[in-house]
Design a protein around this motif. Structure first.
Motif, PDB file in Angstrom:
ATOM      1  N   GLY A 180       0.821  -1.200   0.000  1.00 20.27           N
ATOM      2  CA  GLY A 180       0.000   0.000   0.000  1.00 20.27           C
ATOM      3  C   GLY A 180       0.855   1.249   0.000  1.00 20.27           C
ATOM      4  N   GLY A 181       1.977   1.218   0.720  1.00 17.66           N
ATOM      5  CA  GLY A 181       2.900   2.339   0.698  1.00 17.66           C
ATOM      6  C   GLY A 181       3.524   2.539  -0.667  1.00 17.66           C
ATOM      7  N   MET A 182       3.770   1.452  -1.370  1.00 23.36           N
ATOM      8  CA  MET A 182       4.293   1.553  -2.733  1.00 23.36           C
ATOM      9  C   MET A 182       3.308   2.288  -3.628  1.00 23.36           C
ATOM     10  SD  MET A 182       5.807  -2.312  -3.189  1.00 23.36           S
ATOM     11  CE  MET A 182       6.925  -3.016  -1.970  1.00 23.36           C
ATOM     12  N   ARG A 183       2.021   2.013  -3.458  1.00 26.48           N
ATOM     13  CA  ARG A 183       1.026   2.700  -4.272  1.00 26.48           C
ATOM     14  C   ARG A 183       0.906   4.165  -3.869  1.00 26.48           C
ATOM     15  NH1 ARG A 183      -1.939  -1.508  -2.837  1.00 26.48           N
ATOM     16  NH2 ARG A 183      -3.960  -0.478  -2.545  1.00 26.48           N
ATOM     17  N   ALA A 184       1.082   4.475  -2.594  1.00 26.98           N
ATOM     18  CA  ALA A 184       1.101   5.878  -2.182  1.00 26.98           C
ATOM     19  C   ALA A 184       2.235   6.617  -2.883  1.00 26.98           C
ATOM     20  CB  ALA A 184       1.258   5.982  -0.664  1.00 26.98           C
ATOM     21  N   ILE A 185       3.388   5.977  -2.987  1.00 25.02           N
ATOM     22  CA  ILE A 185       4.533   6.572  -3.684  1.00 25.02           C
ATOM     23  C   ILE A 185       4.216   6.756  -5.166  1.00 25.02           C
ATOM     24  CG2 ILE A 185       6.964   6.204  -4.316  1.00 25.02           C
ATOM     25  CD1 ILE A 185       7.112   4.453  -1.697  1.00 25.02           C
ATOM     26  N   GLU A 186       3.569   5.747  -5.764  1.00 29.66           N
ATOM     27  CA  GLU A 186       3.189   5.857  -7.172  1.00 29.66           C
ATOM     28  C   GLU A 186       2.184   6.991  -7.383  1.00 29.66           C
ATOM     29  OE1 GLU A 186       3.956   4.730 -10.089  1.00 29.66           O
ATOM     30  OE2 GLU A 186       5.555   3.389  -9.458  1.00 29.66           O
ATOM     31  N   TRP A 187       1.273   7.178  -6.448  1.00 25.90           N
ATOM     32  CA  TRP A 187       0.344   8.303  -6.537  1.00 25.90           C
ATOM     33  C   TRP A 187       1.114   9.618  -6.576  1.00 25.90           C
ATOM     34  CZ3 TRP A 187      -4.578   9.807  -7.317  1.00 25.90           C
ATOM     35  CH2 TRP A 187      -5.572   8.832  -7.342  1.00 25.90           C
ATOM     36  N   ALA A 188       2.122   9.758  -5.714  1.00 25.96           N
ATOM     37  CA  ALA A 188       2.900  10.999  -5.653  1.00 25.96           C
ATOM     38  C   ALA A 188       3.641  11.256  -6.956  1.00 25.96           C
ATOM     39  CB  ALA A 188       3.890  10.933  -4.489  1.00 25.96           C
ATOM     40  N   ALA A 189       4.095  10.191  -7.613  1.00 28.65           N
ATOM     41  CA  ALA A 189       4.842  10.343  -8.864  1.00 28.65           C
ATOM     42  C   ALA A 189       3.927  10.512 -10.068  1.00 28.65           C
ATOM     43  CB  ALA A 189       5.752   9.126  -9.070  1.00 28.65           C
ATOM     44  N   THR A 190       2.804   9.823 -10.084  1.00 25.88           N
ATOM     45  CA  THR A 190       1.920   9.824 -11.252  1.00 25.88           C
ATOM     46  C   THR A 190       0.925  10.976 -11.234  1.00 25.88           C
ATOM     47  OG1 THR A 190       2.072   7.399 -11.264  1.00 25.88           O
ATOM     48  CG2 THR A 190       0.350   8.392 -12.617  1.00 25.88           C
ATOM     49  N   PHE A 191       0.397  11.274 -10.058  1.00 27.65           N
ATOM     50  CA  PHE A 191      -0.619  12.325  -9.924  1.00 27.65           C
ATOM     51  C   PHE A 191      -0.226  13.297  -8.809  1.00 27.65           C
ATOM     52  CE2 PHE A 191      -2.881   8.435 -11.316  1.00 27.65           C
ATOM     53  CZ  PHE A 191      -3.367   8.881 -12.544  1.00 27.65           C
ATOM     54  N   PRO A 192       0.929  13.942  -8.898  1.00 35.40           N
ATOM     55  CA  PRO A 192       1.377  14.801  -7.786  1.00 35.40           C
ATOM     56  C   PRO A 192       0.405  15.927  -7.457  1.00 35.40           C
ATOM     57  CG  PRO A 192       2.676  15.217  -9.776  1.00 35.40           C
ATOM     58  CD  PRO A 192       1.866  13.982 -10.025  1.00 35.40           C
ATOM     59  N   GLU A 193      -0.338  16.379  -8.450  1.00 27.94           N
ATOM     60  CA  GLU A 193      -1.274  17.475  -8.228  1.00 27.94           C
ATOM     61  C   GLU A 193      -2.546  17.020  -7.516  1.00 27.94           C
ATOM     62  OE1 GLU A 193      -2.665  15.317 -11.781  1.00 27.94           O
ATOM     63  OE2 GLU A 193      -0.694  15.940 -11.040  1.00 27.94           O
ATOM     64  N   ARG A 194      -2.726  15.706  -7.377  1.00 27.49           N
ATOM     65  CA  ARG A 194      -3.938  15.185  -6.761  1.00 27.49           C
ATOM     66  C   ARG A 194      -3.697  14.633  -5.364  1.00 27.49           C
ATOM     67  NH1 ARG A 194      -7.848  11.982 -10.863  1.00 27.49           N
ATOM     68  NH2 ARG A 194      -9.235  12.552  -9.133  1.00 27.49           N
ATOM     69  N   VAL A 195      -2.496  14.836  -4.828  1.00 29.99           N
ATOM     70  CA  VAL A 195      -2.154  14.293  -3.517  1.00 29.99           C
ATOM     71  C   VAL A 195      -1.497  15.385  -2.680  1.00 29.99           C
ATOM     72  CG1 VAL A 195      -0.930  12.482  -2.270  1.00 29.99           C
ATOM     73  CG2 VAL A 195      -1.715  12.051  -4.598  1.00 29.99           C
TER      74      VAL A 195
END
Length: 397
Positions: A180-195
């Protein structure tokens, strides 16, 4: 403190409420939904092949309400064998109770009275979202070996479509442990404006060789079980599925989830049954692993387990993005990077590397004798850190 469990391995029909080990414990369409809600996603693209796509259904749960400003949404990403049932009791439709009841729930840092909380079972999983046990759209038989091999980025793409569906323009926090933490990191890289903030608990920016090796051993245990049948085992009766391979995979994994000192203090060389100088004898720690093997086999699916291994082993937030630092350079939100000091699966050095890639990251190291599973068992330090992060973000009703 020591558990007293007998070995389950020799007898496929060993009683567990009178039932043999199920061929697959996957939730399937037509089963009791419980708290699950469902989102149909047409043509989800797959990272491994831009020309390939799959129609999927995402199973998710929500708690609380999205406020008028739309700024109180939190996404909780489950770990390896988790699901969308983050908080609450076990019951009809839910084989287990909430896996993060210590952090999420009434009066907890992530409180539905303040936040709109969302969690989904990942695509490829086995607790409601489309996975290998689901019917194939062409013939209605389980996908089985035909199910594609997804990456964490594919899973995050599906989560982003869920956010769109729920009217969440940006998350106040995306948090998760381990996978789940890996996906949080992916969110930050893929959609930085949405997190606006991430919480990466006991995880890594890129899977290491040793972590891949542990995953490979687990995958081999499943594939080498004769009952696995190349992934097309769903027509086998209960008690005749690949539960031995799946259980062995879990035993390997669970060993990495606990620390060596904790196992030694808890079990030592204590004998559980018989004479260990003979093949029939069993050490207490062996019985403990057998217990966790059976628990997993009774709530999971072997094909989904392999898909999770593939997703974790291929995890590298810097893949195709110029490396870890460049991949996270565009993320300007808050970041809580939390490590367990006794974690031997995702050791402190992994969290230090991740924190170094995010200038505004806060690295918090918690002490626990347990190891990787400390984030589930010892919640006080974690709760304080998450509460502090949410106060900094300023989200809430």
């Amino acid at each position: 403190m020591d558990d007293d469990y007998s070995s389950w391995v020799p007898d496929a029909d060993a009683p567990h409420g009178g039932d043999p080990v199920p061929t697959s414990a996957a939730w399937r369409p037509g089963d009791e939904p419980g708290r699950r809600r469902f989102l149909k996603i047409d043509r989800l693209p797959l990272e491994a092949d831009p020309l390939q796509w799959i129609d999927v259904t995402l199973a998710y749960e929500t708690w609380g309400e999205l406020n008028e400003a739309g700024d109180n949404a939190i996404y909780v990403a489950h770990a390896f064998t988790g699901d969308a049932h983050v908080t609450g009791a076990a019951g009809e439709g839910h084989l287990t109770g909430g896996w993060w009841n210590g952090l999420v729930g009434e009066g907890k840092p992530i409180d539905p009275a303040k936040y709109f909380i969302v969690s989904a079972n990942v695509v490829g999983g086995c607790q409601g979202s489309t996975g290998p046990a689901h019917p194939h759209p062409v013939d209605g038989r389980p996908w089985g070996s035909r199910f594609p091999w997804l990456t964490l980025r594919d899973m995050v793409q599906a989560e982003a479509l869920l956010a769109d569906h729920l009217g969440v323009d940006s998350w106040a926090l995306v948090i998760g442990p381990s996978m789940g933490g890996m996906r949080a990191i992916e969110w930050a890289a893929t959609f930085p404006e949405r997190v606006r903030a991430i919480g990466a608990v006991g995880t890594t920016a890129a899977t290491t060789a040793e972590q891949i090796a542990w995953g490979a051993a687990q995958a081999a245990a499943i594939r080498l079980d004769p009952a696995f049948r190349g992934g097309d085992y769903y027509d086998a009766p209960d008690g005749a599925g690949p539960f031995l391979g799946l259980g062995l995979a879990r035993a390997i994994a669970h060993t990495t989830y606990r620390s060596e000192p904790e196992l030694d203090e808890r079990f030592g060389r204590r004998v559980q049954d018989g004479d260990v100088l003979s093949p029939e004898g069993i050490f207490a720690v062996e019985s403990y692993l057998d217990h966790h093997a059976e628990k997993l086999a009774r709530r999971f699916d072997a094909n989904s387990y392999l898909r999770m291994i593939h997703a974790v082993n291929t995890h590298d937030v810097g893949r195709g993005r110029g490396g870890i630092d460049e991949a996270l350079a565009g993320y300007e939100g808050e970041a809580l990077i939390l490590a367990i000091d006794s974690d031997r699966l995702y050791p402190l050095s992994n969290s230090e590397r991740l924190a170094a890639a995010i200038p505004q990251a806060q690295l918090t190291v918690l002490h626990s004798d347990i190891g990787h599973d400390g984030f589930l068992v010892d919640s006080t330090g974690l709760n304080d850190a998450v509460a502090g992060l949410l106060a900094k973000v300023g989200a809430g009703v």
